[in-house]
Write a protein that holds these residues in place. Structure first.
Motif, PDB file in Angstrom:
ATOM      1  N   GLY A 171      -4.597   1.279   7.259  1.00  0.00           N
ATOM      2  CA  GLY A 171      -5.254   0.467   8.280  1.00  0.00           C
ATOM      3  C   GLY A 171      -4.235  -0.346   9.054  1.00  0.00           C
ATOM      4  N   ASP A 172      -4.521  -1.623   9.250  1.00  0.00           N
ATOM      5  CA  ASP A 172      -3.630  -2.511   9.990  1.00  0.00           C
ATOM      6  C   ASP A 172      -2.450  -2.887   9.096  1.00  0.00           C
ATOM      7  OD1 ASP A 172      -2.495  -4.288  11.734  1.00  0.00           O
ATOM      8  OD2 ASP A 172      -4.025  -5.832  11.488  1.00  0.00           O
ATOM      9  N   LEU A 173      -1.265  -2.383   9.435  1.00  0.00           N
ATOM     10  CA  LEU A 173      -0.086  -2.604   8.589  1.00  0.00           C
ATOM     11  C   LEU A 173       0.279  -4.072   8.462  1.00  0.00           C
ATOM     12  CD1 LEU A 173       2.506   0.193   9.376  1.00  0.00           C
ATOM     13  CD2 LEU A 173       1.425  -0.328   7.231  1.00  0.00           C
ATOM     14  N   ALA A 174       0.224  -4.803   9.565  1.00  0.00           N
ATOM     15  CA  ALA A 174       0.629  -6.211   9.528  1.00  0.00           C
ATOM     16  C   ALA A 174      -0.257  -7.008   8.575  1.00  0.00           C
ATOM     17  CB  ALA A 174       0.582  -6.804  10.929  1.00  0.00           C
ATOM     18  N   GLY A 197      -0.588 -10.267   5.371  1.00  0.00           N
ATOM     19  CA  GLY A 197      -1.710 -11.180   5.574  1.00  0.00           C
ATOM     20  C   GLY A 197      -2.839 -10.902   4.599  1.00  0.00           C
ATOM     21  N   VAL A 198      -3.653 -11.913   4.333  1.00  0.00           N
ATOM     22  CA  VAL A 198      -4.827 -11.729   3.479  1.00  0.00           C
ATOM     23  C   VAL A 198      -5.828 -10.890   4.262  1.00  0.00           C
ATOM     24  CG1 VAL A 198      -6.719 -12.895   2.304  1.00  0.00           C
ATOM     25  CG2 VAL A 198      -4.440 -13.905   2.289  1.00  0.00           C
ATOM     26  N   ILE A 215       0.573  -7.616   0.129  1.00  0.00           N
ATOM     27  CA  ILE A 215       1.455  -6.969  -0.849  1.00  0.00           C
ATOM     28  C   ILE A 215       2.871  -7.525  -0.779  1.00  0.00           C
ATOM     29  CG2 ILE A 215       2.594  -4.789  -1.381  1.00  0.00           C
ATOM     30  CD1 ILE A 215       0.041  -3.389  -0.854  1.00  0.00           C
ATOM     31  N   VAL A 216       3.436  -7.590   0.414  1.00  0.00           N
ATOM     32  CA  VAL A 216       4.840  -7.992   0.546  1.00  0.00           C
ATOM     33  C   VAL A 216       5.034  -9.441   0.113  1.00  0.00           C
ATOM     34  CG1 VAL A 216       6.690  -8.393   2.208  1.00  0.00           C
ATOM     35  CG2 VAL A 216       5.380  -6.282   2.298  1.00  0.00           C
TER      36      VAL A 216
END
Length: 158
Positions: free
Chosen positions: A54-57, A62-63, A91-92
């Motif tokens: 999905g949205d990588l950022a 981000g939560v 995750i990061v």
């Protein structure tokens, strides 16, 4: 290619550019060798697949909300019958907070990266610049021998 490889060249290029596109042989085995070399040099490795991100950022830094398949179960009340939303930590950021004290950083190894759009690849090239402890390796396809190039070089100018 040599049967025994140290991986120093790849690690040096990864530290220099921050993100790499790798092309491992399709029969497999080389990815594990290079991940082992990364761990031996002080990095923590996290392997994920590009499918369904999905949205990588938001997924990486981000939560974000996740709605698992409802499998016939409905929510109670007046809301839509699509299931509950569960919020997952990034995750990061989570992995960076829990790095061992002597670790050099986090290597995010993304498999099946050939399905990523150019905008997502561009984000992955910018991520190590915004967070220097994060390095990104994206598998962009296969080749007859294990080779790599800076991820920035895979972006095709429009």
């Amino acid at each position: 290619m040599a049967l025994i490889t140290t991986g120093r060249g790849m690690i040096r290029d990864l530290e220099k550019s921050g993100s790499l596109a790798v092309y491992p042989p399709l029969e497999g085995g080389f990815e594990g060798r290079y991940q082992r070399r990364l761990r031996a040099s002080g990095y923590v490795s996290e392997s994920i697949t590009a499918r369904g991100l999905g949205d990588l950022a938001m997924y990486l830094t981000g939560v974000h909300g996740v709605r698992p398949p409802h499998l016939g179960k409905k929510t109670v009340g007046n809301g839509p019958a699509v299931g509950y939303v569960y919020y997952v930590p990034p995750i990061v950021n989570y992995k960076l907070e829990h790095l061992p004290p002597k670790a050099k950083g986090l290597v995010l190894w993304i498999m099946e990266g050939q399905i990523l759009s150019s905008q997502e690849i561009e984000y992955l090239t910018v991520l190590p610049k915004s967070e220097p402890r994060v390095k990104v390796i994206v598998e962009m396809g296969g080749d007859r021998f294990f080779r790599w190039t800076p991820l920035q070089n895979t972006l095709v100018p429009a």
